[in-house]
Design a protein around this motif. Structure first.
Motif, short mmCIF file in Angstrom:
data_model
loop_
_atom_site.label_atom_id
_atom_site.label_comp_id
_atom_site.label_asym_id
_atom_site.label_seq_id
_atom_site.Cartn_x
_atom_site.Cartn_y
_atom_site.Cartn_z
N SER A 12 0.81 -1.21 0.00
CA SER A 12 0.00 0.00 0.00
C SER A 12 0.85 1.27 0.00
CB SER A 12 -0.95 0.02 1.21
OG SER A 12 -0.21 -0.03 2.41
N LEU A 14 -0.38 5.28 -0.16
CA LEU A 14 -1.62 6.05 -0.13
C LEU A 14 -1.41 7.35 0.65
CD1 LEU A 14 -2.26 5.23 2.99
CD2 LEU A 14 -3.49 3.32 1.98
N GLY A 41 0.78 4.45 4.05
CA GLY A 41 0.66 3.08 3.58
C GLY A 41 1.88 2.31 4.04
N THR A 61 3.03 -1.04 -6.43
CA THR A 61 1.76 -0.72 -5.80
C THR A 61 0.75 -0.34 -6.87
OG1 THR A 61 0.73 0.62 -4.05
CG2 THR A 61 2.31 1.73 -5.50
N ASP A 95 -5.67 5.09 -3.08
CA ASP A 95 -6.18 4.69 -1.77
C ASP A 95 -5.86 5.73 -0.69
OD1 ASP A 95 -7.30 2.25 -2.57
OD2 ASP A 95 -5.41 1.20 -2.39
N TYR A 97 -6.04 6.49 3.97
CA TYR A 97 -6.09 5.94 5.33
C TYR A 97 -6.41 7.09 6.28
CZ TYR A 97 -4.09 4.00 9.73
OH TYR A 97 -3.88 3.58 11.01
N ALA A 113 -8.04 0.60 1.24
CA ALA A 113 -7.04 0.07 0.31
C ALA A 113 -7.69 -0.82 -0.74
CB ALA A 113 -5.97 -0.70 1.07
N LEU A 116 -5.86 -1.20 -4.24
CA LEU A 116 -4.74 -2.14 -4.21
C LEU A 116 -5.26 -3.57 -4.29
CD1 LEU A 116 -1.68 -2.69 -3.76
CD2 LEU A 116 -2.20 -2.79 -1.31
N GLU A 117 -6.31 -3.86 -3.55
CA GLU A 117 -6.87 -5.22 -3.57
C GLU A 117 -7.43 -5.56 -4.93
OE1 GLU A 117 -9.68 -5.39 -0.38
OE2 GLU A 117 -8.15 -5.47 1.18
N ASN A 148 -1.64 -5.68 3.29
CA ASN A 148 -2.78 -5.09 2.60
C ASN A 148 -3.09 -5.82 1.29
OD1 ASN A 148 -3.76 -2.75 4.18
ND2 ASN A 148 -1.67 -2.05 3.96
#
Length: 297
Positions: A12, A14, A41, A61, A95, A97, A113, A116-117, A148
């Motif tokens: 990650s 972000l 991240g 990433t 992403d 946070y 996130a 990213l997934e 992540n």
């Protein structure tokens, strides 16, 4: 032509939105403080510390082709990171946070996130298309891998020839994602960096010390484990060797990113050739400096 990076940071990258207050907080607290936005991240936090130790990390990433993504790329390049291998998505946003921290520690956090997934294995393309290696000649250097990534992708990595020669260092990202790392339990070239709670989740029990936790992780199949426990003793275990050290006592002013700083400092020390005792002490010193607020963000 891009020069070979010293280490790959996969996971990650972000924007962190963090609210900090000097007040003790509880559910429903409304207190004065400061709100900042900084690059974050797990992969980014590790990379930032590696740069401070003179290393040149590459980021693998997912970032959106949006203003937030462009700004993160610019920040990373200004700090000395290699960003050419990052996957840029036309339809997925960058992403983010959000965390709230009080005098009594982390109160709550939300990690968004999902991009990213959803990008999944696309972020690994440089490892198979020849830019950083391929199945016949895989990347043979250190890799910082964060939790992540989805459990499915971590399972693919565990059995992939692309990582057969890599020195894999694992960060769980958060206790809620620690169980994803079980996919790499038993991998012969993997080091787990976890806190006491995360170690308990991976072993389906509760530990009262980092020493017991580190030994249990090795018994469960971890090639090596480093377990932190806040201001109490941190323990490294590998095979029959167990090494414990207590971190320096400091006034804690922030907590988000402390574990990533510890992991990155430990990797950097080992890449410099430090012995196990010296590497562990260097990592604990770096983490203590970070939580005290003396390390710039």
């Amino acid at each position: 032509m891009v020069d070979r990076p010293d280490i790959l940071c996969i996971g990650s990258v972000l924007w962190d939105m963090i609210g900090r207050s000097a007040s003790t907080m509880r559910l429903g607290s409304d207190v004065p403080g400061r709100i900042i936005r900084i690059p974050g991240g797990v992969a980014m936090n590790i990379a930032m510390t590696l740069v401070r130790f003179g290393l040149r990390p590459a980021l693998l990433t997912s970032l959106g082709r949006d203003r937030d993504g462009d700004a993160l790329i610019a920040e990373a390049e200004d700090m000395g990171m290699e960003t050419v291998f990052a996957y840029r998505s036309d339809d997925l946003p960058t992403d983010s946070y959000m965390a709230i921290e009080g005098a009594n520690g982390l109160i709550a956090a939300i990690a968004d996130a999902h991009s990213l997934e959803r990008a999944g294995a696309k972020i690994l393309r440089p490892l198979e298309d020849g830019r950083l290696g391929n199945a016949a000649a895989p990347w043979a250097g250190p890799v910082a891998l964060d939790g992540n990534l989805t459990a499915e992708l971590l399972r693919e990595i565990a059995g992939s020839p692309l990582f057969a020669a890599a020195d894999i260092r694992l960060a769980p990202a958060s206790p809620s994602k620690a169980l994803r790392l079980q996919a790499l339990m038993g991998h012969p070239r993997t080091t787990f960096y976890v806190n006491l709670e995360e170690a308990g989740l991976l072993c389906n029990t509760v530990f009262d010390s980092s020493g017991a936790a580190a030994r249990a992780l090795v018994a469960r199949g971890a090639a090596r484990a480093l377990v932190t426990d806040g201001g109490r003793e941190t323990t490294e275990a590998a095979g029959d060797r167990v090494l414990g050290r207590r971190p320096p006592e400091v006034l804690v002013t922030r907590v988000t990113g402390a574990g990533d700083t510890f992991m990155a400092a430990h990797i950097a020390a080992e890449l410099r050739g430090s012995a196990p005792e010296a590497a562990l002490e260097a990592a604990l010193d770096a983490a203590a400096t970070y939580v005290s607020g003396d390390t710039p963000q």
